[in-house]
Design a protein around this motif. Sequence first.
Motif, short mmCIF file in Angstrom:
data_model
loop_
_atom_site.label_atom_id
_atom_site.label_comp_id
_atom_site.label_asym_id
_atom_site.label_seq_id
_atom_site.Cartn_x
_atom_site.Cartn_y
_atom_site.Cartn_z
N UNK A 156 -87.03 -36.73 -51.20
CA UNK A 156 -88.06 -35.96 -50.36
C UNK A 156 -88.20 -36.65 -49.01
N UNK A 157 -88.42 -38.16 -49.09
CA UNK A 157 -88.59 -38.92 -48.09
C UNK A 157 -87.60 -38.78 -47.08
N UNK A 158 -86.24 -38.92 -47.65
CA UNK A 158 -85.18 -38.65 -46.76
C UNK A 158 -85.16 -37.42 -46.01
N UNK A 159 -85.22 -36.38 -46.82
CA UNK A 159 -85.03 -34.89 -46.26
C UNK A 159 -85.92 -34.69 -45.06
N UNK A 160 -87.29 -35.14 -45.33
CA UNK A 160 -88.36 -34.75 -44.30
C UNK A 160 -88.50 -36.00 -43.36
N UNK A 161 -87.60 -37.06 -43.30
CA UNK A 161 -87.61 -38.08 -42.28
C UNK A 161 -88.83 -38.66 -42.03
N UNK A 162 -89.43 -38.77 -43.35
CA UNK A 162 -90.76 -39.81 -43.73
C UNK A 162 -90.80 -40.96 -42.99
N UNK A 163 -91.86 -41.11 -41.95
CA UNK A 163 -92.14 -42.58 -41.59
C UNK A 163 -93.03 -43.16 -42.47
N UNK A 164 -93.88 -42.59 -42.78
CA UNK A 164 -95.15 -43.47 -43.55
C UNK A 164 -95.41 -42.44 -44.89
N UNK A 165 -95.49 -43.36 -45.81
CA UNK A 165 -95.91 -42.78 -47.13
C UNK A 165 -97.51 -43.30 -47.67
N UNK A 166 -98.35 -42.45 -47.81
CA UNK A 166 -99.64 -42.79 -48.08
C UNK A 166 -100.03 -42.73 -49.68
N UNK A 167 -100.46 -43.65 -50.47
CA UNK A 167 -100.93 -43.66 -51.70
C UNK A 167 -102.28 -43.25 -51.77
N UNK A 168 -102.88 -42.23 -51.77
CA UNK A 168 -104.18 -41.67 -51.47
C UNK A 168 -104.91 -41.45 -53.01
N UNK A 169 -104.96 -42.85 -53.51
CA UNK A 169 -105.33 -42.72 -55.05
C UNK A 169 -104.05 -42.03 -56.09
N UNK A 170 -103.09 -42.35 -55.71
CA UNK A 170 -101.87 -42.11 -56.58
C UNK A 170 -101.74 -43.20 -57.86
#
Length: 282
Positions: A156-170
């Motif tokens: 999903x990160x690759x498909x959406x070309x994600x620059x930043x992942x935020x762990x918001x209480x993950x």
Amino acid sequence: MTAREHVLLLSCPDRPGIVAAVTATLAAHDANIEDSQQYKDSGTGRFFMRIHFTDPTGEADWHALLEPAAAAYAMEWDVRPAAQRCRTLILVSRFGHCLNDLLFRWQSGNLDIDIVGVVSNHEDMRGLVESYAVPFHHIPVTAATKDAAEAELLELVEAEQVDLVVLARYMQILSDGASRALEGRVINIHHSFLPSFKGAKPYHQAYDRGVKIVGATAHYVTADLDEGPIIEQDVHRVDHRMAPEALVRAGEECESRVLARAVRWHAEHRVVLNGHRTVVFA
């Protein structure tokens, strides 16, 4: 921000001439410096600088123009349009206060990121996320499915070309492989003033120690649990009358503020790694 505005962020071994080399290059191409911040770490001997500048034409290739100075001073550097928005994926479990805060700030125009989706290992936050018209992805995680779940997340990160992942209480620990694959692109909010009270239930740990303040820490994720470089921290005063549940409630607002600041500073290209620490040009 306009299309002509850029941000240069760099670090390198400190020596005379760094500022002159960079600013001379900007001046030679008629760029105007809007803001400049710099810092020398005497302990490591490294120099850090952030320059926000305006290109008079908006057409210059600043990577090519700054490369000679960068090579001459062995810089670790990046230059990008100031208006370039960070494509952000948020991960959450069952505590929604940080998620809701980020979504509200983003929707109200107070957080210049593009939230491309929210991933959760539970369904609890689906209604909240979809009320903001943001895609919700349910990726369950068990001990037996953890590898497959992380593979789906990375796809999903690759498909959406994600620059930043935020762990918001993950409330899942990323594997060493996932941490390395996303190195420098994952911010976590830990509900404690690190390095105290790492791991699970930090507010209960704090209660057992009789603390007078509780806090929150936003940090980059590394393979070492809760050991990544710290971006921002804040605290909230408490007292002996407060049970662990009251400490949790007191800490939630602190967590939301701290995470929002860290995400904003990262997205605005204000954070530079300095070994196990960070330099933040806030």
